[in-house]
Design a protein around this motif. Sequence first.
Motif, mmCIF file in Angstrom:
data_model
loop_
_atom_site.group_PDB
_atom_site.id
_atom_site.type_symbol
_atom_site.label_atom_id
_atom_site.label_comp_id
_atom_site.label_asym_id
_atom_site.label_seq_id
_atom_site.Cartn_x
_atom_site.Cartn_y
_atom_site.Cartn_z
ATOM 1 N N VAL A 276 19.551 3.107 -17.771
ATOM 2 C CA VAL A 276 18.257 2.781 -18.338
ATOM 3 C C VAL A 276 17.387 4.044 -18.403
ATOM 4 O O VAL A 276 16.703 4.273 -19.388
ATOM 5 C CB VAL A 276 17.565 1.673 -17.513
ATOM 6 C CG1 VAL A 276 16.174 1.405 -18.021
ATOM 7 C CG2 VAL A 276 18.401 0.416 -17.529
ATOM 8 N N ALA A 277 17.458 4.869 -17.373
ATOM 9 C CA ALA A 277 16.657 6.097 -17.351
ATOM 10 C C ALA A 277 17.062 7.022 -18.494
ATOM 11 O O ALA A 277 16.208 7.650 -19.115
ATOM 12 C CB ALA A 277 16.819 6.811 -16.019
ATOM 13 N N TYR A 278 18.362 7.063 -18.805
ATOM 14 C CA TYR A 278 18.811 7.916 -19.905
ATOM 15 C C TYR A 278 18.240 7.423 -21.231
ATOM 16 O O TYR A 278 17.747 8.209 -22.033
ATOM 17 C CB TYR A 278 20.343 7.941 -19.973
ATOM 18 C CG TYR A 278 20.846 8.654 -21.208
ATOM 19 C CD1 TYR A 278 20.812 10.031 -21.279
ATOM 20 C CD2 TYR A 278 21.313 7.951 -22.306
ATOM 21 C CE1 TYR A 278 21.249 10.703 -22.410
ATOM 22 C CE2 TYR A 278 21.750 8.609 -23.442
ATOM 23 C CZ TYR A 278 21.712 9.984 -23.484
ATOM 24 O OH TYR A 278 22.136 10.633 -24.606
ATOM 25 N N ILE B 276 18.472 18.500 -20.378
ATOM 26 C CA ILE B 276 18.987 17.457 -19.489
ATOM 27 C C ILE B 276 19.852 16.429 -20.220
ATOM 28 O O ILE B 276 20.722 15.813 -19.620
ATOM 29 C CB ILE B 276 17.809 16.721 -18.787
ATOM 30 C CG1 ILE B 276 16.983 17.704 -17.974
ATOM 31 C CG2 ILE B 276 18.277 15.582 -17.920
ATOM 32 C CD1 ILE B 276 17.705 18.320 -16.816
ATOM 33 N N ARG B 277 19.670 16.253 -21.511
ATOM 34 C CA ARG B 277 20.321 15.166 -22.248
ATOM 35 C C ARG B 277 21.838 15.130 -22.040
ATOM 36 O O ARG B 277 22.402 14.098 -21.697
ATOM 37 C CB ARG B 277 20.018 15.286 -23.730
ATOM 38 C CG ARG B 277 20.729 14.236 -24.535
ATOM 39 C CD ARG B 277 20.512 14.390 -25.991
ATOM 40 N NE ARG B 277 21.176 13.291 -26.672
ATOM 41 C CZ ARG B 277 20.972 12.972 -27.890
ATOM 42 N NH1 ARG B 277 20.092 13.633 -28.605
ATOM 43 N NH2 ARG B 277 21.617 11.973 -28.442
ATOM 44 N N PHE B 278 22.525 16.245 -22.266
ATOM 45 C CA PHE B 278 23.978 16.251 -22.194
ATOM 46 C C PHE B 278 24.467 16.011 -20.769
ATOM 47 O O PHE B 278 25.451 15.317 -20.557
ATOM 48 C CB PHE B 278 24.531 17.577 -22.713
ATOM 49 C CG PHE B 278 24.038 17.937 -24.087
ATOM 50 C CD1 PHE B 278 24.025 17.007 -25.113
ATOM 51 C CD2 PHE B 278 23.576 19.199 -24.358
ATOM 52 C CE1 PHE B 278 23.574 17.332 -26.377
ATOM 53 C CE2 PHE B 278 23.130 19.545 -25.622
ATOM 54 C CZ PHE B 278 23.127 18.610 -26.632
ATOM 55 N N LEU B 279 23.758 16.578 -19.824
ATOM 56 C CA LEU B 279 24.167 16.441 -18.430
ATOM 57 C C LEU B 279 23.946 15.019 -17.917
ATOM 58 O O LEU B 279 24.775 14.483 -17.196
ATOM 59 C CB LEU B 279 23.420 17.457 -17.565
ATOM 60 C CG LEU B 279 23.624 18.926 -17.974
ATOM 61 C CD1 LEU B 279 22.725 19.829 -17.157
ATOM 62 C CD2 LEU B 279 25.072 19.327 -17.858
ATOM 63 N N CYS C 138 30.471 18.475 -22.016
ATOM 64 C CA CYS C 138 30.903 19.249 -23.195
ATOM 65 C C CYS C 138 31.086 18.347 -24.405
ATOM 66 O O CYS C 138 30.698 18.698 -25.520
ATOM 67 C CB CYS C 138 32.217 19.976 -22.901
ATOM 68 S SG CYS C 138 32.063 21.433 -21.882
ATOM 69 N N VAL C 139 31.687 17.186 -24.192
ATOM 70 C CA VAL C 139 31.891 16.236 -25.295
ATOM 71 C C VAL C 139 30.552 15.774 -25.857
ATOM 72 O O VAL C 139 30.372 15.726 -27.082
ATOM 73 C CB VAL C 139 32.742 15.030 -24.834
ATOM 74 C CG1 VAL C 139 32.714 13.909 -25.847
ATOM 75 C CG2 VAL C 139 34.171 15.463 -24.573
ATOM 76 N N GLN C 140 29.592 15.464 -24.987
ATOM 77 C CA GLN C 140 28.271 15.026 -25.454
ATOM 78 C C GLN C 140 27.587 16.120 -26.268
ATOM 79 O O GLN C 140 26.988 15.861 -27.308
ATOM 80 C CB GLN C 140 27.388 14.623 -24.271
ATOM 81 C CG GLN C 140 27.808 13.359 -23.588
ATOM 82 C CD GLN C 140 27.661 12.145 -24.481
ATOM 83 O OE1 GLN C 140 26.769 12.066 -25.312
ATOM 84 N NE2 GLN C 140 28.564 11.200 -24.324
ATOM 85 N N SER C 141 27.668 17.353 -25.795
ATOM 86 C CA SER C 141 27.063 18.467 -26.504
ATOM 87 C C SER C 141 27.712 18.663 -27.872
ATOM 88 O O SER C 141 27.028 18.809 -28.889
ATOM 89 C CB SER C 141 27.205 19.742 -25.666
ATOM 90 O OG SER C 141 26.827 20.869 -26.409
#
Length: 155
Positions: free
Chosen positions: A1-3, A13-16, A51-54
């Motif tokens: 939920v925080a994300y 911070i998004r990718f991490l 890495c995948v998210q980035s």
Amino acid sequence: VAYSFYLKRMKYIRFLSAALTSPLRLAMGGLITRSSVPATSLIIVFCFMACVQSTKTRAEKKLQNKVCNGWAPLHLEAILVALITTCCILQTPKHHVFLAIAGIATIVFIGASRASRACAAILIGADVYERNSKSQMCKSSFSELMSIFKPLKET
């Protein structure tokens, strides 16, 4: 939920934060199978998913060679791959299969996705096509598929 509400919009911070669920899933799998999961394996999984998210976000927003969420191109990936390599070195004598899978996945998913937006669409599910061109792509793929079977009908 925080994300969903907060961390998604924070610079750096998004990718991490999006990758935080992956080590938890691996740990839950370890609990279900009643086996222990080394901390280095959890770090490898976290770094791979970051890495995948980035890579996915860069492909979707056409930012492969531009700053995205505060990170210059390949800077975050370099840091995370260095962490993956360090964890692999610490874990080398024990878990050969896991390390081989992690290494191949990192090279294939990140490398191929950085090389081509189409690869990013196939490998990590990046939404890189506009809606109209995606439906057009499906129609052309279907017509190509049907042209293969055309000679069979004539005989």
